[in-house]
Design a protein around this motif. Structure first.
Motif, PDB file in Angstrom:
ATOM      1  N   THR B 157       0.831  -1.208   0.000  1.00 21.97           N
ATOM      2  CA  THR B 157       0.000   0.000   0.000  1.00 21.97           C
ATOM      3  C   THR B 157       0.870   1.264   0.000  1.00 21.97           C
ATOM      4  OG1 THR B 157      -0.314  -0.202   2.409  1.00 21.97           O
ATOM      5  CG2 THR B 157      -2.057  -1.060   0.990  1.00 21.97           C
ATOM      6  N   LEU B 158       2.056   1.199   0.614  1.00 21.85           N
ATOM      7  CA  LEU B 158       2.977   2.344   0.534  1.00 21.85           C
ATOM      8  C   LEU B 158       3.422   2.563  -0.922  1.00 21.85           C
ATOM      9  CD1 LEU B 158       5.087   1.683   3.750  1.00 21.85           C
ATOM     10  CD2 LEU B 158       3.597   3.663   3.354  1.00 21.85           C
ATOM     11  N   ALA B 160       1.705   1.811  -3.436  1.00 16.64           N
ATOM     12  CA  ALA B 160       0.522   2.370  -4.109  1.00 16.64           C
ATOM     13  C   ALA B 160       0.468   3.886  -3.939  1.00 16.64           C
ATOM     14  CB  ALA B 160      -0.753   1.734  -3.572  1.00 16.64           C
ATOM     15  N   THR B 161       0.800   4.387  -2.736  1.00 13.55           N
ATOM     16  CA  THR B 161       0.742   5.847  -2.530  1.00 13.55           C
ATOM     17  C   THR B 161       1.665   6.553  -3.521  1.00 13.55           C
ATOM     18  OG1 THR B 161       2.525   6.080  -0.859  1.00 13.55           O
ATOM     19  CG2 THR B 161       0.306   5.587  -0.038  1.00 13.55           C
ATOM     20  N   GLN B 162       2.885   6.007  -3.697  1.00 15.16           N
ATOM     21  CA  GLN B 162       3.848   6.679  -4.580  1.00 15.16           C
ATOM     22  C   GLN B 162       3.444   6.592  -6.043  1.00 15.16           C
ATOM     23  OE1 GLN B 162       6.986   8.710  -4.054  1.00 15.16           O
ATOM     24  NE2 GLN B 162       5.775   9.040  -5.892  1.00 15.16           N
ATOM     25  N   VAL B 164       0.347   5.881  -7.440  1.00 16.78           N
ATOM     26  CA  VAL B 164      -0.898   6.615  -7.729  1.00 16.78           C
ATOM     27  C   VAL B 164      -0.604   8.115  -7.757  1.00 16.78           C
ATOM     28  CG1 VAL B 164      -3.126   7.273  -6.735  1.00 16.78           C
ATOM     29  CG2 VAL B 164      -2.481   4.860  -6.870  1.00 16.78           C
ATOM     30  N   GLY B 165       0.189   8.585  -6.786  1.00 19.38           N
ATOM     31  CA  GLY B 165       0.513  10.004  -6.722  1.00 19.38           C
ATOM     32  C   GLY B 165       1.306  10.461  -7.937  1.00 19.38           C
ATOM     33  N   LEU B 166       2.288   9.661  -8.357  1.00 17.51           N
ATOM     34  CA  LEU B 166       3.055   9.992  -9.568  1.00 17.51           C
ATOM     35  C   LEU B 166       2.122  10.073 -10.778  1.00 17.51           C
ATOM     36  CD1 LEU B 166       5.494  10.276 -11.456  1.00 17.51           C
ATOM     37  CD2 LEU B 166       5.841   7.798 -11.273  1.00 17.51           C
TER      38      LEU B 166
END
Lengths: 203, 203
Positions: B157-158, B160-162, B164-166
């Motif tokens: 999930t970490l 995923a944060t990077q 999705v944000g990119l």
């Protein structure tokens, strides 16, 4: 008042003398920011359109950033207050401090306002542009300049990737376990990554 | 065929014998994945609903991941192919390899399909859930397990944060300079951060 108290007050809503002035400023601000962009909009033009004195913007919103944050982004906190907290400490802890502030304010709002922000930004190109100039010029450039960083714009947009992604995974799509772990776990896991974008070697 | 060639072929569209079978499978898959979730949906049930033989799923989509990726997420590439490339190299370079693959395939699709994916995921809770189980179970757990990482779900999930944000900053809201810098700059700036989420100390 703490940031969480501010968020809770916003969620309850408030009715007070001058509420009409505040509403008129918000309506005028939405029009002017979308038409002119964040940088092009002036407090004077917004106040004139609302038919009130420009001093009312400082009184109700603490300035242009606050008005933008509340009128267009509908943020559940005052950006100037957040900026002050982010600058209040050593550069080498800023990543963790920013993540802790971000998670604290959005957790307190239940995350729902973050989802609304993302929907608005991803479906309206003008809102996205205004958000970028706000985020980069009013918030992150100040933080980065205070810490003596180079490549301010690239670093600010890298920080945006991490914070937007965190917000979406924790509050919008709610991927577990990240959606439910406590703030300390989020701060320790993500803070050092944000720190690299703020002050580290970008390769 | 390279990933970029695959993306370009998808964009041109294709008409061939069996296209009806492919369309029927996509329509059936959308219903079954949304109803049962990624883990609960079976290839057998989707093929039965489409009125075709289950072997057609492998023929047209390479398996369940590929069908999910194309029917529900409308990915412009085959996830199984991407997974194979991600595992093809040393663990310590995986962060840069994943970012390079991600940027290469989405740059080639013009980023438009990423924006559509985000709108779909942020407005439909069932799609978000299916995406999470797909992303974590079919892609990232395999990568992380192959590299011997602990805390697989938190790390996934970490990551995923990077990612999705990119995707949002580069393709949806297009914040400059990150929207326009070349792939190498993105890989060097973001790869090491993803690497920490894959194999680093999470604090």
């Amino acid at each position: 008042m703490t940031l969480v108290e501010q968020v809770n007050q916003k969620r309850r809503g408030r009715r007070a003398a001058g509420e009409d002035t505040r509403s008129a400023l918000i309506a005028a601000a939405r029009e002017v920011f979308v038409e002119k962009g964040y940088d092009g909009a002036t407090v004077r033009a917004i106040a004139a359109k609302a038919g009130v004195d420009a001093a009312m913007v400082n009184h109700w919103f603490g300035g242009k950033e606050g008005l933008f944050g509340q009128a267009v982004l509908q943020l559940p906190f005052d950006p100037a207050e957040v900026l002050k907290r982010l600058l209040d400490g050593p550069a080498e802890d800023a990543g963790e401090r920013i993540i802790r502030t971000f998670v604290t304010v959005w957790d307190a709002s239940g995350g729902g306002t973050f989802a609304a922000l993302i929907r608005s930004v991803t479906s309206h190109q003008e809102v996205a542009k205004a958000l970028k100039s706000f985020f980069v010029n009013a918030i992150f450039k100040n933080v980065l300049a205070a810490f003596g960083a180079d490549q301010l714009e690239l670093r600010a947009t890298l920080c945006a990737t991490q914070m937007v992604g965190l917000g979406i995974v924790r509050y919008v799509v709610q991927f577990e376990p990240l959606a439910s772990v406590d703030a300390d776990t989020v701060v320790k896991a993500i803070g050092p990554n944000l720190q690299r974008y703020l002050t580290g070697d970008l390769g």
